[in-house]
Design an enzyme around this catalytic site. Structure first.
Site, mmCIF file in Angstrom:
data_model
loop_
_atom_site.group_PDB
_atom_site.id
_atom_site.type_symbol
_atom_site.label_atom_id
_atom_site.label_comp_id
_atom_site.label_asym_id
_atom_site.label_seq_id
_atom_site.Cartn_x
_atom_site.Cartn_y
_atom_site.Cartn_z
ATOM 1 N N GLY A 338 0.786 -1.228 0.000
ATOM 2 C CA GLY A 338 0.000 0.000 0.000
ATOM 3 C C GLY A 338 0.810 1.267 0.000
ATOM 4 C CB SER A 388 6.601 -1.338 1.267
ATOM 5 O OG SER A 388 5.887 -1.142 2.466
ATOM 6 N NE ARG A 390 2.197 -0.030 -6.522
ATOM 7 C CZ ARG A 390 1.601 -0.328 -7.673
ATOM 8 N NH1 ARG A 390 2.008 0.266 -8.777
ATOM 9 N NH2 ARG A 390 0.626 -1.204 -7.719
ATOM 10 C CB CYS A 540 0.328 -6.654 -35.897
ATOM 11 S SG CYS A 540 1.854 -6.829 -36.833
ATOM 12 C CG ASP A 541 -3.296 -5.228 -30.344
ATOM 13 O OD1 ASP A 541 -4.034 -4.253 -30.114
ATOM 14 O OD2 ASP A 541 -3.547 -6.380 -29.950
#
Length: 713
Positions: A338, A388, A390, A540-541
């Site tokens: 978080g 933690s 991230r 190719c998108d």
């Protein structure tokens, strides 16, 4: 709005430098010169670029713009000395330059990892919690846990265990392979570091966790579902291992952003209040209530404010105290993830890509919230843990990629003769639109100009579909209408920059959940960007593009590429704060594999850095194997086809040499990366001339072990 001038000399048709002459005759008046807008003469500096791209907002204290106009990395954060800063452009040049010129010969895209930044993040997190504990008189300590799902790379995990061993840092696993790598890594870590086992569990998972306990790893099995308890009790008895058990509580507290969807009473994981009571009862009946030692919860990633954090931690602390009252042997409170990242530098509490607090505010809020509840309930302060991930790994990794081309806004110019020919082929309605467009231009009625310009284009498209206009005439009307739109400020100034990258592989969170990351040119920041662009990848998108950027922008300020009149040379962009999740989530869309990877540490060398590890990105053969293809058999099939085609066809020259060249090229194709290669490194490919097939560097390759033999004996 640019002014629209008109020529009054009916005898001369003047062509503006980047525009089109309108035909002058008795029926078609001709506005001829649209004046350009005023230019910005303000001297551009690196400070302007830093403000424009918000580098000091999202990048502090690890990234800055140096005096050369390049992005610099400050590996030790605020403790970095000026001579320790690492110029990111020099790192990229070292990685991408050919080996014969002192480089490493790596192909882009490139992930550059800075373990010094990772170390600083760990130390900073520990430091702020230590300060909060000491300043508030908290009677226990903090010890972090890294969730390996954020980035399972071997070196990242090993670095975290090594850097965190001095302050009891541990690992969290959410699957059996993650548990295996965590067990192996923690053998070299702190004996007090926790090995937290989260995620859904079967008998094999629980047995493995209990084996870890037998190996004297500080393992905690966290119950995500009530049904897991019976397995833990049964298997622990059979293995004669006393488990340490945690449980994950579903709190009522949740936040309303995207990342809050996993929390609350209807969250994916965890036990309700009723289920918690049943778990306590079963453990008590089994004589194992003392084994329940940890409470885990998760409000959601990217908690936006300390107010929400305090609310959730306070609620969890109440649950913790109740478990103590019920007789559980509680020792730890794990607040989960978080701790957010300020991706856009705004420090906003109302955004999924920002947070309204810093590290110290986060730690102080957590410690205060737990202390307040425990003191009121007269409960001993628990050890505080956090996951933690991230916040730990995001900053240490930078994705570098190259913009290889861009669309141009320059249209075809028409001579008076061409224009006369164009007008003669128009039908009556289209000629009327052209006449009205010319008249509106003379009067300076810009809205009316756009109206007739659109009508003219539509009528010409209809004529083309009916076969009454040729393709050159259709291009001419496009050019006229584009010129009008640009001249009156109604054209779209945004270009498309084509980048040598797969969004799906390297930035999957942008495509999947609209996660924004700061993207910045890593050089030329002493020059004013003169264009705006979106980024289109190689896949190719139609979803393979980036058209949303931090700051609520739908395009990014960019510099001209060499082919568009710029200074020449490669144009490198960096995506920052992507060290968490992106590599783990990337797939194989269009069979584009992952990037090359470079580990760079700060050193006393002339460029302030040393490369400690360099790994080329997956080859075409690697990604084909991942999808169950067999590259060796594929090559043999193509080689036999080449043998049949080349050696059996009547042609001049040395047929055997031509076959060798073709086979060599095919083999090399399997071993090259799927991404676009610099022209200077495109060896081993073939082309056809008038006589035969000739290889570029036609001699047989003698590469690393594992290359297939492809030369004729």
């Amino acid at each position: 709005m640019p002014a629209l001038g008109c020529c009054v000399d009916t005898a001369v048709a003047v062509s503006p430098p980047f525009g089109y002459p309108f035909l002058r005759d008795s029926t078609l008046p001709a506005p001829e010169i649209f004046s350009s807008g005023a230019t910005n003469d303000t001297h551009w500096s690196t400070e302007h670029s830093s403000d424009l791209y918000r580098v000091d907002g999202w990048g502090a204290p690890y990234f800055t713009v140096n005096s050369n106009g390049d992005i610099s990395v400050r590996p030790h954060g605020t403790d970095t000395l000026p001579h320790q800063e690492i110029d990111l452009l020099k790192v990229v040049k070292k990685a991408s330059d050919p080996k014969n010129s002192g480089g490493l010969g790596l192909q882009l895209p490139l992930v550059v990892r800075f373990p010094d930044v990772l170390k600083n993040r760990l130390e900073s997190l520990q430091s702020v919690f230590d300060y909060a504990v000491q300043s508030q008189g908290y009677e226990a300590h903090y010890q972090g846990v890294y969730p390996v799902k954020c980035n399972q790379d071997r070196f990242v995990v090993e670095d975290i265990v090594k850097f965190g061993s001095g302050f009891r840092f541990g690992l969290e696993a959410g699957s059996k392979p993650e548990l295996l790598l965590a067990m192996s890594s923690m053998c070299k870590g702190s004996s007090e570091g926790l090995l937290v086992c989260n995620g859904f569990k079967d008998a094999e998972y629980i047995s493995l966790a209990l084996v870890a306990r037998k190996l004297l790893l500080n393992t905690v099995i966290v119950l995500e579902q009530e049904e897991e308890l019976e397995l833990v009790i049964d298997i622990s008895r059979k293995m004669a291992v006393r488990p340490v058990i945690g449980l994950r509580a579903k709190l009522r507290t949740k936040h309303s952003g995207h990342f809050g969807s996993t929390s609350g009473e209807k969250g994916k994981f965890g036990l309700t209040t009723t289920q918690i009571l049943r778990v306590v009862k079963k453990l008590k009946e089994s004589g194992m209530l003392d084994c329940l030692q940890l409470l885990h919860f998760h409000i959601g990633s990217q908690i936006p404010s300390t107010a929400l954090l305090a609310d959730g931690v306070g609620e969890a602390a109440q649950v913790y105290c109740e478990l103590v009252r019920l007789g559980a042997g509680m020792k730890f409170i794990d607040i989960g993830g978080g701790l957010g990242i300020d991706y856009d530098g705004t420090k906003s509490c109302d955004s999924d890509v920002s947070v309204g607090y810093g590290l110290q505010e986060y730690a102080s809020t957590v410690v205060e919230s737990v202390r307040f509840v425990c003191d009121r309930k007269n409960v001993k302060h628990p050890v505080i843990c956090s996951e933690s991930g991230r916040a730990i790994v995001s900053h240490h990794s930078v994705l570098i990629f190259e913009a290889v081309s861009s669309t141009t806004t320059r249209s075809q110019e028409l001579s008076t003769v061409d224009l006369q020919s164009f007008v003669e082929k128009l039908n009556d309605d289209a000629r009327a639109d052209y006449r009205n467009l010319s008249a509106a231009a003379i009067r300076g009625e810009y809205d009316t100009c756009m109206l007739y310009s659109d009508q003219l284009k539509q009528r010409c498209v209809e004529q083309f579909k009916e076969g009454n206009l040729d393709i050159e005439q259709l291009a001419a009307v496009d050019g006229i209408c584009d010129f009008v739109a640009k001249a009156i400020g109604a054209s779209d100034p945004v270009r498309t920059y084509h980048v040598n990258l797969s969004i799906f592989t390297s930035i999957p969170d942008f495509w999947a959940i609209d996660q924004l990351f700061p993207i910045v040119p890593i050089h030329k920041l002493d020059e004013q960007p003169t264009a705006r662009g979106i980024l289109s990848d190689l896949t190719c998108d139609s979803d393979g593009k980036i058209d949303k950027f931090i700051g609520g922008e739908s395009s990014l300020p960019l510099h001209e590429l060499g082919s568009n009149g710029g200074g020449g040379g490669p144009y490198y962009l960096g995506m920052f704060l992507g060290g968490a999740y992106e590599e783990a989530l990337g797939g194989l869309h269009n069979l584009f594999g992952g990037p090359s990877v470079l580990r760079v540490s700060q050193s006393d060398s002339p460029h302030s850095f040393a490369v400690t590890c360099a790994v080329p990105g997956p080859s075409c053969a690697d990604v084909l194997r991942a999808m169950q293809h067999e590259p060796e058999l594929m090559f043999e099939t193509l080689k036999h086809r080449a043998e049949e085609f080349v050696l059996n066809e009547e042609q001049k020259g040395d047929k055997e040499m031509a076959f060798e060249s073709l086979a060599s090229s095919l083999a090399q194709s399997f071993h090259n990366m799927p991404y676009l290669a610099p022209q200077s490194s495109c060896s081993g490919y073939y082309y056809c001339n008038d006589d035969n097939i000739v290889g570029v560097g036609a001699e047989c390759a003698t590469g690393e072990e594992g290359f297939w033999p492809y030369c004729v004996a």
